[in-house]
Design an enzyme around this catalytic site. Structure first.
Site, PDB file in Angstrom:
ATOM      1  N   ASP A  67      37.063  41.119  93.885  1.00  0.00           N
ATOM      2  CA  ASP A  67      36.754  39.735  93.512  1.00  0.00           C
ATOM      3  C   ASP A  67      36.133  39.627  92.122  1.00  0.00           C
ATOM      4  O   ASP A  67      35.595  40.599  91.587  1.00  0.00           O
ATOM      5  CB  ASP A  67      35.750  39.140  94.508  1.00  0.00           C
ATOM      6  CG  ASP A  67      36.388  38.830  95.855  1.00  0.00           C
ATOM      7  OD1 ASP A  67      37.536  39.241  96.085  1.00  0.00           O
ATOM      8  OD2 ASP A  67      35.722  38.168  96.672  1.00  0.00           O
ATOM      9  N   HIS A 223      33.959  44.276  94.062  1.00  0.00           N
ATOM     10  CA  HIS A 223      34.000  43.442  92.851  1.00  0.00           C
ATOM     11  C   HIS A 223      34.431  44.317  91.676  1.00  0.00           C
ATOM     12  O   HIS A 223      33.735  45.298  91.366  1.00  0.00           O
ATOM     13  CB  HIS A 223      32.628  42.803  92.601  1.00  0.00           C
ATOM     14  CG  HIS A 223      32.240  41.844  93.698  1.00  0.00           C
ATOM     15  ND1 HIS A 223      31.668  42.276  94.883  1.00  0.00           N
ATOM     16  CD2 HIS A 223      32.391  40.505  93.797  1.00  0.00           C
ATOM     17  CE1 HIS A 223      31.471  41.216  95.669  1.00  0.00           C
ATOM     18  NE2 HIS A 223      31.904  40.135  95.042  1.00  0.00           N
TER      19      HIS A 223
END
Ligand code: ZN
Length: 273
Positions: A67, A223
């Site tokens: 993400d 991430h």
């Protein structure tokens, strides 16, 4: 009244055959074109909504998701590691990172094109990464649509995969904004909590703990904007390989790397709103 002669019928049949062959040929061409781009994902399959909760339902699997990118200083290292391991993942991108004329946006756009060229899936992660549950539906829709536009401009494809920032889409406004657009929200089974970790080893420890809690695996949340995550990835792959060795000796199926399509649950009409 004119009768259709056998010769005419023959010519009609031949014409239809030629048209069909042409259609097949076009299909082949477009498939080859996609292959040349390095990406065979049909993101359209997620159109019309559905849900990806996270856990692997039928067997042991791992679906990697990243993400908050694209981020030119870290995402390419993630891509290199995925290539080294022959694994395809999904990247949920934040629109404002690669929109506009600035040099950073341009570099991040190029990174996103590379994500797609290397065969990964791309999903919408809003434009400014807000907590959607605090916004009205109009603002949420704007967040989604702006990122939808910039993904389509950058890649030439539309995505129907969506991840809410912080996984938060509890309010009716948030749910309606997502489902009424035919998007498929994606949650996760294993949170590596890499954003809170202080080192690659801590990211690995969180991943191990997550896999202990969800032994079948499922969607894993990372991430790609964090250097410690890029450093943790080789450790995570080694961990999965070691666990697969153990599983084989115990007669259990090994973890398989899968795309999100394997975990997709079509939306039932009653859940549409
Ligand atoms: Zn996020």
């Amino acid at each position: 009244m004119r009768l259709v002669s056998p010769a005419n019928i023959l010519s009609i049949v031949i014409s239809l055959a030629v048209i069909s062959l042409a259609a097949v040929g076009l299909g082949e061409t477009s498939r080859r074109h996609k292959a040349a781009d390095g990406n065979l994902w049909g993101l359209d399959r997620f159109r019309g909504g559905g849900l990806i909760r996270g856990p692997c339902a039928r067997r042991a699997c791992i679906a990697l998701t990243f993400d908050d990118g694209p981020e030119h200083s870290t995402t390419p290292r993630v891509l290199d590691e995925l290539d080294r391991r022959g694994v395809r993942a999904t990247f949920f991108v934040v629109g404002r990172r690669f929109d506009g004329d600035g040099p950073i946006a341009e570099r991040n756009r190029e990174v996103l094109r590379d994500v797609w060229r290397r065969g990964h899936m791309v999903g919408n992660h809003t434009y400014t990464h807000p907590l959607m549950d605090r916004l009205d539906e109009r603002s949420i829709t704007r967040e989604i649509e702006r990122t939808d536009r910039v993904i389509t401009e950058t890649l030439g494809v539309r995505t129907f995969l969506f991840r809410a920032p912080y996984g938060a889409m509890q309010t009716p406004a948030a749910r309606h904004a997502v489902y009424s657009r035919g998007l498929t929200p994606v949650f996760w089974a294993i949170d590596t909590r890499d954003w809170a970790a202080h080192s690659p080893e801590e990211v690995l420890a969180n991943f191990r703990a997550g896999l202990d809690e969800s032994p079948r695996g499922g969607v894993v949340l990372f991430h790609d904007t964090l250097p410690r995550t890029t450093q943790a990835l080789p450790l995570v792959f080694d961990e999965i390989a070691a666990r697969n060795e153990q599983r084989r000796t115990r007669g259990l199926p090994p973890y398989e790397f899968v795309g999100l399509d394997e975990l997709w649950e079509p939306l039932r009409p009653s859940r549409a709103h």
